[in-house]
Design an enzyme around this catalytic site. Structure first.
Site, PDB file in Angstrom:
ATOM      1  N   HIS A   1     -45.283  -0.703  -0.195  1.00 12.58           N
ATOM      2  CA  HIS A   1     -46.593  -0.901   0.443  1.00 12.58           C
ATOM      3  C   HIS A   1     -46.412  -1.458   1.853  1.00 12.58           C
ATOM      4  O   HIS A   1     -45.432  -2.136   2.149  1.00 12.58           O
ATOM      5  CB  HIS A   1     -47.544  -1.743  -0.414  1.00 12.58           C
TER       6      HIS A   1
ATOM      7  N   GLU B   1     -51.414  -0.008  -0.979  1.00 10.09           N
ATOM      8  CA  GLU B   1     -50.599   0.257  -2.156  1.00 10.09           C
ATOM      9  C   GLU B   1     -50.390   1.768  -2.331  1.00 10.09           C
ATOM     10  O   GLU B   1     -51.085   2.567  -1.698  1.00 10.09           O
ATOM     11  CB  GLU B   1     -51.304  -0.317  -3.392  1.00 10.09           C
TER      12      GLU B   1
HETATM   13  C1  GLP Z   1     -47.270  -8.918   0.981  1.00 12.47           C
HETATM   14  C2  GLP Z   1     -47.904  -8.573   2.321  1.00 12.47           C
HETATM   15  C3  GLP Z   1     -47.111  -7.519   3.056  1.00 12.47           C
HETATM   16  C4  GLP Z   1     -45.645  -7.867   3.037  1.00 12.47           C
HETATM   17  C5  GLP Z   1     -45.157  -7.840   1.614  1.00 12.47           C
HETATM   18  C6  GLP Z   1     -43.675  -8.127   1.452  1.00 12.47           C
HETATM   19  O1  GLP Z   1     -47.762  -8.194  -0.081  1.00 12.47           O
HETATM   20  N1  GLP Z   1     -49.257  -8.154   2.212  1.00 12.47           N
HETATM   21  O2  GLP Z   1     -47.605  -7.408   4.385  1.00 12.47           O
HETATM   22  O3  GLP Z   1     -44.906  -6.958   3.809  1.00 12.47           O
HETATM   23  O4  GLP Z   1     -45.864  -8.819   0.899  1.00 12.47           O
HETATM   24  O5  GLP Z   1     -43.474  -9.510   1.377  1.00 12.47           O
HETATM   25  P1  GLP Z   1     -42.081 -10.218   1.329  1.00 12.47           P
HETATM   26  O6  GLP Z   1     -41.608 -10.260   2.719  1.00 12.47           O
HETATM   27  O7  GLP Z   1     -42.398 -11.603   0.800  1.00 12.47           O
HETATM   28  O8  GLP Z   1     -41.213  -9.435   0.425  1.00 12.47           O
END
Ligand code: GLP
Length: 240
Positions: free
Chosen positions: A138, A143
């Site tokens: 995503h 999603e």
């Molecule tokens: C969340 C955010 C995204 C982000 C993703 C990955 O769901 N809405 O914008 O890229 O998480 O997060 P992480 O960097 O904690 O894996």
């Protein structure tokens, strides 16, 4: 599309930070799109350091965050508004009126989303967008199944996303099942996109986003249509 593979997560973070600083120096009035999550935390630490050392100023920068949980106010500890204050805005000189994050407590989600799109347009569009990648590929909170033509709107979060993000909430607290997110078409309009993905858990999402025929089941694959996109990954995320 450019793919930059660095040996470690820290090197990938440093590289992404360097791209942003270069951009802010070249255009102090940059319109910057910003992500949340664990991956960009090191970028924010470095951006604050760059501000403190006088390398960059945020006085003329306009920011647009990708998303916000629906139902969380800006003072909820786990809201993305609170995250952004903690990691960046409390430490740099970016004026409040130039910082934008969707309002997760708006009375009307449709009006909020429409207003967000209008604000991006009024600012002249996003010059540079830093983007993370979910484990299911995503982008923002778009999603699998999100149309590539989608605009900022209220979205349902996938079970995998809810499970991953539950870690950030207090025990016993249920994360919201919905969010307001920039759409995929909104993201693709950015003039430059830097995708930062680190760790083996992202390898499959990176591989599918870069190598698969663009398809709505892999939101990150929409980035193949971006004007100018650089994937910055560590070896673990490049591994699949
Ligand atoms: C969340 C955010 C995204 C982000 C993703 C990955 O769901 N809405 O914008 O890229 O998480 O997060 P992480 O960097 O904690 O894996």
């Amino acid at each position: 599309m450019e793919v930059v593979v660095l040996p470690t997560a820290d090197a990938a973070v440093a590289y992404a930070h360097g791209l942003i600083v270069e951009h802010l120096k070249a255009k102090p009035s940059t319109v910057l799109g910003l992500p949340t999550g664990a991956t960009p935390l090191g970028v924010y630490v470095r951006l604050v350091e760059s501000y403190r050392s006088g390398a960059v100023s945020w006085r003329s920068v306009t920011t647009f965050n990708l998303d916000e949980y629906w139902g969380l106010g800006e003072y909820h500890l786990t809201s993305y508004a609170a995250y952004m204050r903690r990691v960046l805005f409390d430490h740099v000189d970016c004026p409040l009126r130039q910082r934008h994050i969707p309002n997760g407590c708006a009375t009307d989600a449709v009006a909020e989303a429409r207003g967000y799109e209008a604000s991006i347009d009024q600012a002249g569009g996003i010059d540079m967008l830093l983007l993370g990648l979910g484990r299911n590929a995503h982008i923002g909170f778009n999603e699998p199944g999100s149309p590539f033509t989608s605009r900022t709107r209220l979205v349902d979060l996938a079970p995998l996303t809810l499970a991953a993000n539950k870690l950030h909430f207090a025990s016993g607290e249920e994360p919201p099942g919905q969010a307001i997110s920039m759409g995929i078409a909104t993201i693709l309009q950015s003039r430059r996109i830097v995708v930062l993905a680190t760790g083996a858990a992202k390898a499959e999402a990176v591989r599918r986003s870069i190598r698969e025929e663009p398809n709505v089941e892999v939101p990150g694959s929409a980035l193949q249509f971006a004007q100018d996109v650089t994937f910055v990954v560590d070896e673990a995320a490049a591994g699949a």
